[in-house]
Design an enzyme around this catalytic site. Structure first.
Site: not given
Lengths: 260, 64
Positions: A209-210, A100, A187
């Site tokens: 992710n977050t 990535k 994102a």
């Protein structure tokens, strides 16, 4: 039974269209449980300089599995030259040429540097890497990355960790329409509905992710994202009905002669 | 001898990278660069360290 089309990146088949990042989980055990619950087959990992008195639990034991493709990232690099060095280190450390690519020198918005990202992609493809670049939702840039040999493009929905959703929606649509390589929305995806929306638009996968890691219950949230990605993809493959250009109703029941 | 590991000066007995890896008790999945050049694992044994060598050693971490 209806089966969704598998996703193929650089010749590897993925049955799950949800990719997970491994940052921000409160423990490695919780991270592992969330990865398993999500059904994902690709996870991102970062690199850090070792410290000799570092006694922390080795996270590798929690994610290494034959079903899971490791995707090392280049977080922390500021330009193409540093990215190539980081990529070579990652290939040695983790035994994979998948990468990535992320180059975001600005610490406030963590927005990717398009010029350096394109330059690094060109160099890394020549060095034999499978490059998945994190990039701006810029349709022209995405075409250039594709021409440079990127295995996917990974345009952002909103800044990293912002949970703001698909703020770049219209440009993502153009990227999806034009792309000959898989489009992974990376994102900004902060809720399962954002992931479902990206998939309904025809994105090939989402990287989250977050939103999972910082949820009150990350394992349940991982399941919610798994289901949202499946629902969104199914809807896309089933073919969504067209939206009216205004709010005029389009009757879904016959309107004539019921009461004489 | 004295070497620099990730910018910090340390003392070591190792005379090549493979020996240093074992002397420091590092996990298997690390990458090592000597003077900013990545050294493949197959070359650790044959890559000598010298006084004031600069090494970068990285390992896996959590990240998105």
């Amino acid at each position: 039974m209806y089966n969704m089309k598998p996703l193929i990146i650089a010749g590897r088949e993925f049955n799950s269209r949800l990719f997970l990042g491994t940052g921000k989980f409160s423990s490695n055990a919780l991270m592992q449980e969330s990865i398993v619950a999500s059904g994902c087959e690709m996870v991102t990992v970062a690199m850090k300089r070792i410290e000799l008195d570092d006694k922390e639990d080795d996270m590798l034991n929690h994610i290494i599995s034959p079903n899971i493709q490791l995707l090392p990232n280049t977080s922390g690099v500021r330009d193409a030259r540093e990215a190539v060095f980081a990529a070579q280190m990652a290939r040695e450390a983790f035994g994979t040429n998948w990468l990535k690519l992320e180059i975001h020198p600005d610490p406030r918005y963590l927005l990717p540097d398009s010029v350096e990202t394109l330059k690094a992609t060109e160099q890394l493809v020549k060095l034999g890497f499978v490059v998945l670049p994190y990039c701006q939702a810029d349709p022209t840039l995405c075409k250039r990355l594709e021409e440079a040999g990127a295995a996917t493009v990974m345009p952002l929905g909103a800044p990293i960790g912002s949970n703001q959703g698909l703020r770049t929606r219209d440009f993502l649509s153009i990227i999806i329409e034009q792309s000959n390589v898989p489009v992974v929305v990376d994102a900004g995806i902060g809720a399962p509905s954002h992931a479902a929306e990206a998939m309904e638009m025809g994105a090939d996968a989402c990287l989250v992710n977050t939103a999972i890691a910082v949820a009150s219950n990350p394992v349940e949230m991982a399941i919610a994202f798994k289901e949202a990605v499946i629902a969104g993809r199914r809807a896309f493959e089933a073919g969504l009905g067209e939206q009216s250009i205004d709010f005029t109703a389009q009757a879904s029941s016959p309107l004539t002669s019921f009461l004489g | 001898m004295n070497i620099y590991l990730n910018g910090k000066a340390i003392e070591c007995r190792a005379s090549n990278i493979a020996q240093l890896h074992s002397e420091l008790g590092l996990p298997p999945m690390v990458a090592i660069a000597l003077e900013n050049k990545v050294i493949p694992k197959a070359e650790w044994e044959s890559t000598p360290l010298s006084e004031e060598s600069h090494l970068v050693i990285i390992r896996m971490a959590c990240g998105g």
